[in-house]
Design a protein around this motif. Structure first.
Motif, short mmCIF file in Angstrom:
data_model
loop_
_atom_site.label_atom_id
_atom_site.label_comp_id
_atom_site.label_asym_id
_atom_site.label_seq_id
_atom_site.Cartn_x
_atom_site.Cartn_y
_atom_site.Cartn_z
N MET A 1 0.82 -0.97 0.12
CA MET A 1 -0.04 -0.09 -0.11
C MET A 1 1.05 1.34 0.27
O MET A 1 1.92 1.28 0.82
CB MET A 1 -0.78 0.00 1.23
CG MET A 1 -1.84 1.13 1.17
SD MET A 1 -3.02 1.09 -0.03
CE MET A 1 -3.83 -0.40 0.31
N PRO A 2 0.60 2.07 -1.01
CA PRO A 2 1.45 3.42 -1.07
C PRO A 2 1.51 4.10 0.48
O PRO A 2 0.44 4.06 1.11
CB PRO A 2 0.99 4.22 -2.15
CG PRO A 2 0.02 3.24 -2.83
CD PRO A 2 -0.34 2.27 -1.88
N ASN A 3 2.68 5.03 0.43
CA ASN A 3 2.86 5.37 1.80
C ASN A 3 1.75 6.47 1.81
O ASN A 3 1.35 7.03 3.03
CB ASN A 3 4.05 6.28 1.78
CG ASN A 3 5.24 5.32 2.34
OD1 ASN A 3 4.92 4.29 2.81
ND2 ASN A 3 6.53 5.75 2.17
N SER A 4 1.40 7.13 0.48
CA SER A 4 0.16 8.25 0.67
C SER A 4 -1.07 7.82 1.24
O SER A 4 -1.90 8.51 1.94
CB SER A 4 -0.11 8.78 -0.82
OG SER A 4 -0.45 7.72 -1.43
N LYS A 5 -1.41 6.46 1.16
CA LYS A 5 -2.53 5.86 1.88
C LYS A 5 -2.40 5.71 3.42
O LYS A 5 -3.47 6.23 4.05
CB LYS A 5 -2.85 4.64 1.04
CG LYS A 5 -4.14 3.93 1.61
CD LYS A 5 -5.30 4.72 1.24
CE LYS A 5 -6.65 3.81 1.44
NZ LYS A 5 -7.90 4.51 0.95
N TYR A 6 -1.36 5.21 3.55
CA TYR A 6 -1.07 5.19 4.90
C TYR A 6 -1.12 6.67 5.67
O TYR A 6 -1.71 6.80 6.94
CB TYR A 6 0.34 4.51 5.33
CG TYR A 6 0.93 4.90 6.22
CD1 TYR A 6 2.33 5.83 6.16
CD2 TYR A 6 0.65 4.54 7.60
CE1 TYR A 6 3.00 6.29 7.25
CE2 TYR A 6 1.31 5.06 8.85
CZ TYR A 6 2.54 5.90 8.50
OH TYR A 6 3.33 6.31 9.77
N THR A 7 -0.55 7.53 5.03
CA THR A 7 -0.39 8.86 5.59
C THR A 7 -1.83 9.43 5.70
O THR A 7 -2.22 9.86 6.70
CB THR A 7 0.55 9.61 4.73
OG1 THR A 7 1.83 9.17 4.53
CG2 THR A 7 0.78 11.02 5.35
N ALA A 8 -2.49 9.29 4.67
CA ALA A 8 -4.02 9.84 4.55
C ALA A 8 -4.88 9.15 5.68
O ALA A 8 -5.57 9.73 6.61
CB ALA A 8 -4.70 9.53 3.40
N ILE A 9 -4.69 7.93 6.10
CA ILE A 9 -5.42 6.98 7.10
C ILE A 9 -4.87 7.82 8.59
O ILE A 9 -5.74 8.01 9.39
CB ILE A 9 -5.26 5.81 7.24
CG1 ILE A 9 -5.97 5.28 5.70
CG2 ILE A 9 -5.92 5.12 8.37
CD1 ILE A 9 -5.74 3.77 5.52
N TYR A 10 -3.62 7.80 8.75
CA TYR A 10 -3.24 8.32 10.07
C TYR A 10 -3.47 9.81 10.13
O TYR A 10 -3.95 10.08 11.29
CB TYR A 10 -1.59 8.41 9.89
CG TYR A 10 -0.92 9.12 10.70
CD1 TYR A 10 -0.63 8.97 12.11
CD2 TYR A 10 -0.38 10.43 10.45
CE1 TYR A 10 -0.19 9.56 13.12
CE2 TYR A 10 0.22 11.33 11.39
CZ TYR A 10 0.24 10.76 12.61
OH TYR A 10 0.91 11.55 13.69
N GLU A 11 -3.62 10.49 9.17
CA GLU A 11 -3.88 12.07 9.28
C GLU A 11 -5.37 12.13 9.78
O GLU A 11 -5.89 12.76 10.47
CB GLU A 11 -3.69 12.98 8.07
CG GLU A 11 -2.26 13.13 7.87
CD GLU A 11 -1.39 13.76 8.70
OE1 GLU A 11 -2.25 14.49 9.55
OE2 GLU A 11 -0.23 14.08 8.68
N SER A 12 -6.17 11.19 9.12
CA SER A 12 -7.65 11.42 9.15
C SER A 12 -8.09 10.98 10.68
O SER A 12 -8.91 11.38 11.40
CB SER A 12 -8.30 10.34 8.35
OG SER A 12 -9.61 10.15 8.43
N LEU A 13 -7.41 9.62 11.21
CA LEU A 13 -7.62 9.42 12.49
C LEU A 13 -7.03 10.44 13.56
O LEU A 13 -7.63 10.64 14.35
CB LEU A 13 -6.91 8.13 12.77
CG LEU A 13 -7.57 6.84 11.92
CD1 LEU A 13 -6.80 5.58 11.92
CD2 LEU A 13 -9.15 6.80 12.25
#
Length: 243
Positions: free
Chosen positions: A1-13
């Motif tokens: 999974m690209p870092n951008s997806k992980y980052t977006a989830i982290y930022e949302s939470l």
């Protein structure tokens, strides 16, 4: 999974926690629920939750789930265990950042600078003094030394915004690690001149030596904070007794 997806989830939470959608001591939705919401692999969710744990926002409780540890405060929260630019920290705290450059010059490290910063004698440096503001209130006085060859092309205009953004996005510098020392010191004449001290006669001071991913010292910074307005946060875990 690209870092951008992980980052977006982290930022949302993180945003949900900071805004109170997920409250202190509540459990986050289960991993299965988060996987369904974000449409990603379980490993990506776990990576985002692990990062939230490292930042002190949550704690995983075996057999129960992930509990929120974050509690909002009146002060801006600056992290000790991670490397953030001033603008990143201010925006994370939902404050409006501002920077006024007081002094910007090039110099060559002599014995006095070497003793203070660790830069070798003869190293070409950029020396900067900056007043940092939150919501237009001057609260931090920064003293910076940057290695000139690594911060190539650094200007006063760049220094009035984000030097780290310039280093990473424009120059491709990989920032690796930092060593920080936190002290409380009496106010200096510069503190008194540029910072709204009210009745305080001391400053909370963070002195940082920061290295590239290759282990090269490229920055020495002393950030002098008015003590009542800032909260320094670190998350730690006790190691298991190995005896």
């Amino acid at each position: 999974m690209p870092n951008s997806k992980y980052t977006a989830i982290y930022e949302s939470l993180r945003h949900r926690i900071e805004t109170g959608e997920y409250r202190y001591e509540e459990l986050l939705p289960s991993e299965n629920m988060l996987v369904g919401e974000f449409g990603c692999a379980r490993g990506t969710i776990r990576r985002a939750l692990n990062e939230l744990g490292l930042q002190g926002y949550v704690q995983s409780i075996h057999g129960k789930g992930v509990r929120v540890l974050y509690r909002p405060t009146a002060q801006a929260q600056f992290t000790v265990g991670n490397i953030e630019s001033y603008e990143e920290s201010a925006l994370r705290n939902h404050r409006v950042p501002g920077t006024h450059v007081i002094r910007f010059e090039r110099l060559t490290a002599d014995e006095a600078v070497h003793s203070r910063t660790g830069f070798a004698v003869g190293t070409e440096l950029v020396y900067i003094e900056r007043v940092r503001m939150l919501n237009e209130l001057p609260l931090i006085f920064d003293i910076n030394f940057f290695r000139a060859d690594i911060a190539a092309g650094l200007t006063q205009e760049i220094a009035s915004h984000s030097i780290y953004r310039y280093l990473e996005q424009e120059l491709g510098v990989a920032i690796g690690s930092t060593r920080r020392v936190i002290t409380v010191e009496r106010c200096t004449a510069l503190d008194q001149q540029y910072i709204d001290l009210e009745d305080y006669n001391c400053m909370a001071v963070i002195t940082s030596s920061t290295y590239t991913a290759d282990g090269i010292l490229f920055e020495y910074t002393q950030s002098r904070h008015r003590p009542d307005q800032f909260l320094f946060v670190s998350q730690a875990q006790r190691k298991k007794n190995r005896r």
